[in-house]
Design an enzyme around this catalytic site. Structure first.
Site, mmCIF file in Angstrom:
data_model
loop_
_atom_site.group_PDB
_atom_site.id
_atom_site.type_symbol
_atom_site.label_atom_id
_atom_site.label_comp_id
_atom_site.label_asym_id
_atom_site.label_seq_id
_atom_site.Cartn_x
_atom_site.Cartn_y
_atom_site.Cartn_z
ATOM 1 N N VAL A 184 0.666 -0.954 -0.063
ATOM 2 C CA VAL A 184 -0.423 0.074 -0.187
ATOM 3 C C VAL A 184 0.568 1.154 0.102
ATOM 4 O O VAL A 184 2.297 1.493 0.354
ATOM 5 C CB VAL A 184 -0.605 -0.069 1.379
ATOM 6 C CG1 VAL A 184 0.184 0.081 2.777
ATOM 7 C CG2 VAL A 184 -2.002 1.024 1.050
ATOM 8 N N THR B 192 5.438 -0.075 4.515
ATOM 9 C CA THR B 192 5.222 -1.113 6.216
ATOM 10 C C THR B 192 4.965 0.129 6.741
ATOM 11 O O THR B 192 4.040 0.088 8.096
ATOM 12 C CB THR B 192 6.140 -1.824 6.685
ATOM 13 O OG1 THR B 192 6.235 -2.990 5.358
ATOM 14 C CG2 THR B 192 5.829 -2.784 7.490
ATOM 15 N N ASN C 93 2.764 -1.087 10.058
ATOM 16 C CA ASN C 93 2.990 -1.820 11.130
ATOM 17 C C ASN C 93 2.276 -1.149 12.792
ATOM 18 O O ASN C 93 2.024 -0.718 12.283
ATOM 19 C CB ASN C 93 4.320 -0.993 11.572
ATOM 20 C CG ASN C 93 4.491 0.225 11.333
ATOM 21 O OD1 ASN C 93 3.709 1.671 11.816
ATOM 22 N ND2 ASN C 93 5.786 1.002 11.422
ATOM 23 N N CYS C 94 2.759 -1.731 14.027
ATOM 24 C CA CYS C 94 1.997 -1.585 14.348
ATOM 25 C C CYS C 94 3.012 0.184 15.622
ATOM 26 O O CYS C 94 3.026 0.261 16.612
ATOM 27 C CB CYS C 94 2.255 -2.722 15.756
ATOM 28 S SG CYS C 94 0.623 -3.007 15.069
ATOM 29 N N LEU C 95 3.641 0.697 14.660
ATOM 30 C CA LEU C 95 3.640 2.553 15.282
ATOM 31 C C LEU C 95 4.317 2.419 15.883
ATOM 32 O O LEU C 95 4.713 3.647 16.704
ATOM 33 C CB LEU C 95 2.913 2.740 16.197
ATOM 34 C CG LEU C 95 0.652 2.594 14.933
ATOM 35 C CD1 LEU C 95 -0.023 2.768 15.690
ATOM 36 C CD2 LEU C 95 0.418 4.094 13.489
ATOM 37 N N VAL C 96 5.261 1.758 16.969
ATOM 38 C CA VAL C 96 6.338 1.997 17.784
ATOM 39 C C VAL C 96 7.843 2.876 16.773
ATOM 40 O O VAL C 96 8.311 2.230 15.792
ATOM 41 C CB VAL C 96 6.514 0.712 18.642
ATOM 42 C CG1 VAL C 96 7.744 1.046 19.603
ATOM 43 C CG2 VAL C 96 5.462 -0.381 19.245
ATOM 44 N N VAL D 238 6.647 -2.758 -10.527
ATOM 45 C CA VAL D 238 8.262 -3.595 -11.333
ATOM 46 C C VAL D 238 8.359 -4.854 -10.800
ATOM 47 O O VAL D 238 8.358 -5.282 -9.916
ATOM 48 C CB VAL D 238 9.423 -2.240 -10.279
ATOM 49 C CG1 VAL D 238 10.478 -2.376 -11.255
ATOM 50 C CG2 VAL D 238 9.035 -0.710 -10.647
ATOM 51 N N HIS E 31 10.840 -7.512 11.814
ATOM 52 C CA HIS E 31 11.965 -5.841 11.802
ATOM 53 C C HIS E 31 13.199 -6.533 10.853
ATOM 54 O O HIS E 31 14.251 -7.054 10.961
ATOM 55 C CB HIS E 31 12.455 -5.545 13.015
ATOM 56 C CG HIS E 31 11.501 -5.523 14.036
ATOM 57 N ND1 HIS E 31 11.749 -5.798 15.690
ATOM 58 C CD2 HIS E 31 10.119 -4.332 14.210
ATOM 59 C CE1 HIS E 31 10.521 -5.500 15.636
ATOM 60 N NE2 HIS E 31 9.480 -4.627 15.415
ATOM 61 N N HIS F 295 12.025 -1.624 16.318
ATOM 62 C CA HIS F 295 11.453 -1.718 15.778
ATOM 63 C C HIS F 295 12.476 -0.563 14.565
ATOM 64 O O HIS F 295 13.278 0.842 15.154
ATOM 65 C CB HIS F 295 10.500 -1.197 15.387
ATOM 66 C CG HIS F 295 9.777 -1.363 17.586
ATOM 67 N ND1 HIS F 295 8.362 -2.682 16.773
ATOM 68 C CD2 HIS F 295 10.514 -2.064 18.541
ATOM 69 C CE1 HIS F 295 8.349 -3.260 18.126
ATOM 70 N NE2 HIS F 295 9.603 -2.275 18.822
#
Length: 602
Positions: free
Chosen positions: A116, A120, A124-127, A266, A537, A581
């Site tokens: 998207v 990522t 992802n979970c924002l940390v 691509v 990661h 992260h």
């Protein structure tokens, strides 16, 4: 709302409504020019930083090719609390899986990567954690380039940041150190925007335990050891996720010298000649909406591959740039022999532990009761406050195993330095994962940050079809120090959960097989082998190394070795996973890369 087909005309209408009439988001390849100064492969975490910074120069024309759809209008992406709903098995995820992992009893893992706009950083979970000073100093030593040292990369962390007040506007004095942060960048950072029922207990437990659990005012100072309030890529005032798309890209779309094409995957980069004795690759081949004819765009200055730690080596390998011995069996002609393309994959293993708790104020109901979730979403949309402005954790800590630990009696400590943690602990006010129909839970997780040298995976091709899925090996828990260090993480979790502050709160383990404080090393290892997974990661598959080194994929300036006209800018260039992260590191390295590129062409 997921935007798939006819995406660009719809997005352009939205942009017009927001006053971005000069934005150019291309709807069909017929609208695109055939030549640009720079073509960026991937509109993800790093790619959008470059799109913004390079188009600050109005003389540079830039095309961004993003394989996935736009992020516009997707609540799962926009709402911080819904970050666990963005992957896996969603339309915004590449939905990769790994080969069976020997270190995890042969388990095959889902391996989410953002498919998207924003990559990522959108799923992802924002940390937000930068890693340690020792991490970056090791990068400088390994590459022979002091520009990657902590001292020299810190200004780029600050440049990328826009530290914002939390959504509930509570006083955060003493909860972070303003001196190590930036306030004028594009990547919004904030502390937790709503209190949780466990906040006071966590603070009391860490004060009670002391030592490894002592308070650290700001773990992003380069000295992360200790516990503090979690910093997240959340824009406090709006209560929304801050991704590279919402931050860097949206702020650059007014510029007529930036073109962005979504749903444009691509296949490869193509050789266009020879320059200074090296093969030049200045043409990018792609397709639209998963089909149709292959189209090309040429970069007069550079092709910049920012497709991420899985897709970047895939694109390079499909282009004939990689290990000649591996390309030949899948029917790809070797044009540049770079054996380390797709190798040296490094990742962090994670273990999640959970307890049934004496509370009805956890967040579990929001994940299993769609009526309650809808009500809370309405509150979020109306006020931009409440639980949905929070990510997965309010509190985070970093612990280092003592230098004289028995773990290192016969094995070398894999950490980069004495102030760098071996693992992270974070606490969540709900059950991470799918909650059962009833019950309230607290989760405490440990991420082991220092995989040993044997714990390396890979990304390899399966065929000459450039759109076929690669084989991904995460290489988890293979080195002799891996299990002992993650086991130390479990011991720290159990110590924290056994603090007096939780004595009237924790009722018992959520999983009867979960080890307790009296578990043996063998019992904990069995639990880890059965339950540990990836923290996603992923780095290292296009590692940077010294100029002229036989190993590695890119030079310290991120130019592709043995090639002219190509640079790689994403997390794949990091030779070791940092003690954190990876998104913060990716923003900083992309900011530095933008300056390196500008220095070459301005």
């Amino acid at each position: 709302m997921l935007i798939q087909h006819n995406v660009v005309s719809r997005i352009f209408a939205v942009l017009l409504l927001h006053g971005l009439a000069q934005a150019v988001i291309l709807g069909s390849p017929a609208d695109a020019r055939t030549s640009y100064d720079f073509v960026i492969v991937g509109g993800g975490t790093a790619g959008n930083v470059l799109a913004n910074r390079l188009t600050e120069n109005p003389a540079f024309n830039v095309l961004v090719l993003e394989a996935g759809p736009s992020d516009d209008g997707v609540l799962e992406i926009e709402v911080p609390f819904l970050c666990t709903h963005t992957t896996p098995d969603t339309p915004w995820d590449w939905n990769y899986t790994t080969v069976p992992q020997p270190g995890l009893n042969g388990a095959t893992l889902s391996y989410p990567r953002g498919y998207v706009l924003g990559g990522t950083s959108s799923v992802n979970c924002l940390v937000y954690t930068r890693g340690s000073e020792a991490d970056w100093n090791r990068y400088a030593v390994v590459t022979g380039d002091n520009g990657w040292s902590w001292k020299n990369i810190l200004p780029y962390f600050k440049k990328s940041e826009k530290f914002t007040p939390p959504s509930d506007h509570h006083n955060i004095t003493g909860d972070f150190n303003p001196a190590v942060h930036g306030f004028n960048g594009f990547n919004s950072i904030s502390l937790a925007g709503a209190p949780t029922v466990i906040d006071g207990r966590v603070l009391a437990a860490t004060e009670e335990l002391g030592e490894d659990f002592e308070t650290n005012e700001d773990y992003n100072s380069g000295s992360p050891l200790g516990f503090g309030w979690s910093q997240n890529v959340i824009d406090g005032p709006s209560g929304t996720r801050s991704s590279s798309a919402s931050g860097y890209l949206r702020n650059a779309l007014r510029r007529p010298n930036l073109h962005v094409l979504v749903n444009a995957q691509v296949s490869r980069i193509l050789q266009t000649g020879t320059e200074r004795g090296f093969p030049a690759f200045r043409k990018v081949e792609y397709r639209i909406n998963g089909g149709g004819p292959l189209i090309t765009a040429t970069a007069s200055k550079e092709v910049i591959v920012s497709a991420g730690s899985i897709n970047t080596p895939q694109v390079l390998s499909n282009s004939g740039i990689g290990d000649a011995k591996k390309l030949k069996p899948v029917g790809i002609k070797s044009l540049v022999d770079l054996p380390d393309v797709g190798q040296n994959l490094s990742d962090h293993p994670i273990i999640v532990m959970a307890w049934l708790v004496n509370s009805t104020s956890t967040y579990d109901d929001f994940n299993r009761n769609m009526t309650l979730q809808a009500q809370e979403l309405q509150e979020w949309e109306k006020t931009r406050q409440g639980p949905f402005v929070n990510g997965i954790s309010q509190h985070i800590g970093f612990i280092r195993v003592p230098d004289d630990s028995p773990i290192f009696e016969s094995e070398t400590d894999p950490s980069p330095g004495e102030n760098s943690p071996h693992f992270e602990i974070f606490i969540s006010n709900f059950l991470l994962g799918t909650p059962p129909a009833t019950g309230n839970f607290m989760s405490i997780s440990a991420i082991m940050y220092t995989p040993g040298p044997i714990s390396r995976g890979s990304v390899n091709l399966t065929s000459s079809d450039p759109f076929s899925r690669p084989i991904v090996d995460a290489g988890l828990l293979l080195s002799p120090t891996d299990v002992p260090l993650l086991r130390a993480g479990v011991r720290s979790i159990l110590k924290l959960a056994s603090a007096e502050a939780f004595s009237d709160y924790i009722l018992g383990p959520a999983d009867p097989s979960q080890p307790g404080v009296n578990a043996t090393d063998e019992e904990i290892e069995a639990y880890l082998r059965a339950n540990a997974r990836s923290a996603y990661h992923v780095v290292g598959t296009s590692s940077m190394s010294k100029v002229g080194a036989a190993d590695g994929v890119v030079d310290p300036d991120l130019k592709l070795k043995k090639v002219s006209g190509v640079r790689v800018v994403d997390a794949s260039i990091l030779p070791f996973a940092p003690a954190g992260h990876t998104q913060a590191a990716t923003y900083a390295l992309a900011e530095r890369a933008a300056d390196l590129i500008k220095a070459d062409f301005e």
